[in-house]
Design a protein around this motif. Sequence first.
Motif, PDB file in Angstrom:
ATOM      1  N   VAL A   2       0.842  -1.250   0.023  1.00 33.70           N
ATOM      2  CA  VAL A   2      -0.056  -0.076   0.085  1.00 33.70           C
ATOM      3  C   VAL A   2       0.864   1.229  -0.096  1.00 33.70           C
ATOM      4  O   VAL A   2       2.044   1.159   0.705  1.00 33.70           O
ATOM      5  CB  VAL A   2      -0.795   0.047   1.118  1.00 33.70           C
ATOM      6  N   THR A   3       0.424   2.303  -0.910  1.00 30.25           N
ATOM      7  CA  THR A   3       1.003   3.572  -0.738  1.00 30.25           C
ATOM      8  C   THR A   3      -0.094   4.579  -0.487  1.00 30.25           C
ATOM      9  O   THR A   3      -1.292   4.256  -0.400  1.00 30.25           O
ATOM     10  CB  THR A   3       1.701   3.936  -1.956  1.00 30.25           C
ATOM     11  N   ASP A  26      -6.136  -3.611   9.105  1.00 30.20           N
ATOM     12  CA  ASP A  26      -4.675  -2.868   9.856  1.00 30.20           C
ATOM     13  C   ASP A  26      -3.927  -2.457   8.811  1.00 30.20           C
ATOM     14  O   ASP A  26      -4.021  -2.758   7.421  1.00 30.20           O
ATOM     15  CB  ASP A  26      -4.198  -3.748  10.626  1.00 30.20           C
ATOM     16  N   LEU A  27      -2.880  -1.497   9.230  1.00 30.47           N
ATOM     17  CA  LEU A  27      -1.974  -1.041   8.299  1.00 30.47           C
ATOM     18  C   LEU A  27      -0.678  -1.273   9.015  1.00 30.47           C
ATOM     19  O   LEU A  27      -0.509  -0.841  10.336  1.00 30.47           O
ATOM     20  CB  LEU A  27      -2.161   0.322   8.005  1.00 30.47           C
ATOM     21  N   VAL A  40       2.203  -1.965   4.400  1.00 32.75           N
ATOM     22  CA  VAL A  40       1.389  -3.422   3.986  1.00 32.75           C
ATOM     23  C   VAL A  40       0.056  -3.162   4.586  1.00 32.75           C
ATOM     24  O   VAL A  40      -0.090  -2.630   5.851  1.00 32.75           O
ATOM     25  CB  VAL A  40       1.914  -4.443   4.808  1.00 32.75           C
ATOM     26  N   ALA A  41      -0.878  -3.274   3.744  1.00 36.81           N
ATOM     27  CA  ALA A  41      -2.355  -3.390   4.423  1.00 36.81           C
ATOM     28  C   ALA A  41      -2.808  -4.716   4.649  1.00 36.81           C
ATOM     29  O   ALA A  41      -2.440  -5.837   3.910  1.00 36.81           O
ATOM     30  CB  ALA A  41      -3.265  -2.819   3.070  1.00 36.81           C
ATOM     31  N   VAL A  42      -3.372  -4.861   5.700  1.00 37.02           N
ATOM     32  CA  VAL A  42      -3.904  -6.161   6.215  1.00 37.02           C
ATOM     33  C   VAL A  42      -5.389  -6.164   5.943  1.00 37.02           C
ATOM     34  O   VAL A  42      -6.227  -5.386   6.504  1.00 37.02           O
ATOM     35  CB  VAL A  42      -3.860  -6.779   7.617  1.00 37.02           C
ATOM     36  N   ILE A  43      -6.038  -7.184   4.912  1.00 34.68           N
ATOM     37  CA  ILE A  43      -7.316  -7.041   4.638  1.00 34.68           C
ATOM     38  C   ILE A  43      -7.695  -8.562   4.856  1.00 34.68           C
ATOM     39  O   ILE A  43      -6.971  -9.467   5.194  1.00 34.68           O
ATOM     40  CB  ILE A  43      -7.509  -6.817   3.055  1.00 34.68           C
ATOM     41  N   GLN A  91      -6.180   8.134   2.106  1.00 38.30           N
ATOM     42  CA  GLN A  91      -6.619   7.617   1.047  1.00 38.30           C
ATOM     43  C   GLN A  91      -5.239   6.601   0.296  1.00 38.30           C
ATOM     44  O   GLN A  91      -4.366   7.229   0.347  1.00 38.30           O
ATOM     45  CB  GLN A  91      -6.739   8.793  -0.065  1.00 38.30           C
ATOM     46  N   LEU A  92      -5.614   5.374   0.337  1.00 35.89           N
ATOM     47  CA  LEU A  92      -5.068   4.555  -0.020  1.00 35.89           C
ATOM     48  C   LEU A  92      -4.698   4.034  -1.323  1.00 35.89           C
ATOM     49  O   LEU A  92      -5.715   3.997  -2.071  1.00 35.89           O
ATOM     50  CB  LEU A  92      -5.137   3.330   0.976  1.00 35.89           C
ATOM     51  N   ASP A  93      -3.876   3.709  -1.867  1.00 39.49           N
ATOM     52  CA  ASP A  93      -3.418   3.243  -3.268  1.00 39.49           C
ATOM     53  C   ASP A  93      -2.808   1.739  -3.067  1.00 39.49           C
ATOM     54  O   ASP A  93      -1.911   1.726  -2.346  1.00 39.49           O
ATOM     55  CB  ASP A  93      -2.758   4.095  -4.134  1.00 39.49           C
ATOM     56  N   TYR A  94      -3.117   0.621  -4.130  1.00 36.78           N
ATOM     57  CA  TYR A  94      -2.619  -0.456  -3.918  1.00 36.78           C
ATOM     58  C   TYR A  94      -1.790  -0.671  -5.285  1.00 36.78           C
ATOM     59  O   TYR A  94      -2.330  -0.726  -6.193  1.00 36.78           O
ATOM     60  CB  TYR A  94      -3.551  -1.341  -3.826  1.00 36.78           C
ATOM     61  N   PRO A  95      -0.358  -0.692  -5.310  1.00 33.30           N
ATOM     62  CA  PRO A  95       0.250  -0.787  -6.498  1.00 33.30           C
ATOM     63  C   PRO A  95       0.271  -1.944  -7.344  1.00 33.30           C
ATOM     64  O   PRO A  95       0.228  -2.216  -8.203  1.00 33.30           O
ATOM     65  CB  PRO A  95       1.923  -0.612  -6.131  1.00 33.30           C
ATOM     66  N   GLY A  96      -0.298  -3.113  -6.549  1.00 36.16           N
ATOM     67  CA  GLY A  96      -0.391  -4.519  -7.137  1.00 36.16           C
ATOM     68  C   GLY A  96      -1.910  -4.721  -7.606  1.00 36.16           C
ATOM     69  O   GLY A  96      -2.152  -5.781  -8.165  1.00 36.16           O
ATOM     70  N   LEU A  97      -2.685  -3.700  -7.426  1.00 36.88           N
ATOM     71  CA  LEU A  97      -3.953  -3.835  -7.768  1.00 36.88           C
ATOM     72  C   LEU A  97      -4.153  -3.019  -9.291  1.00 36.88           C
ATOM     73  O   LEU A  97      -3.559  -1.852  -9.289  1.00 36.88           O
ATOM     74  CB  LEU A  97      -5.121  -3.386  -6.982  1.00 36.88           C
TER      75      LEU A  97
END
Length: 157
Positions: free
Chosen positions: A43-44, A153-154, A138-141, A58-64
């Motif tokens: 996450v960034t 969690d973050l 890292v975002a925990v989803i 506001q989060l961005d997910y480089p892997g998505l």
Amino acid sequence: MRLLSHTPTRIAVVALAQLLLVGVAVGPRLSAWATGEEYLLEVTGFDPHDPFRGAYAQLDYPGLPSGRRVPDGTAYLPLQRDGGVWVAPRAVTQRPDHGPYLTCEGDGWDLHCGIESWFAHDEEALAVEDALRSSTGVAVIKVDSRGHAALVDLRLP
């Protein structure tokens, strides 16, 4: 007097209808939170403090997939392990038969999967902004069996 005798029943029906609407609105997130399995996503982010919504990152997910053409309407992101995190290199319009996936809503450009914001107090939101400005976290989803996701969690650098 007859009108007054139906008032408690009408109030009960209206209250029940409101409870059902709330359940429909938050049901997918509650299902993910209660029954989902944990996945880690890179996450960034940035902190767009909004006086009407409060402090949040506001989060961005480089892997998505994002920032490029994505399907309108419901889209699914099949998750694949990439080292210590999970990624979804593409969006598909058919629900995957197996494996973990995210169920999202696309508007043609961005996908909204319910994990885009981390609400926090002002100081915590600023700390998240500072930490994610120069490095990824890292975002925990949690994801349930229907692909509904909840950010739980973050983990900051």
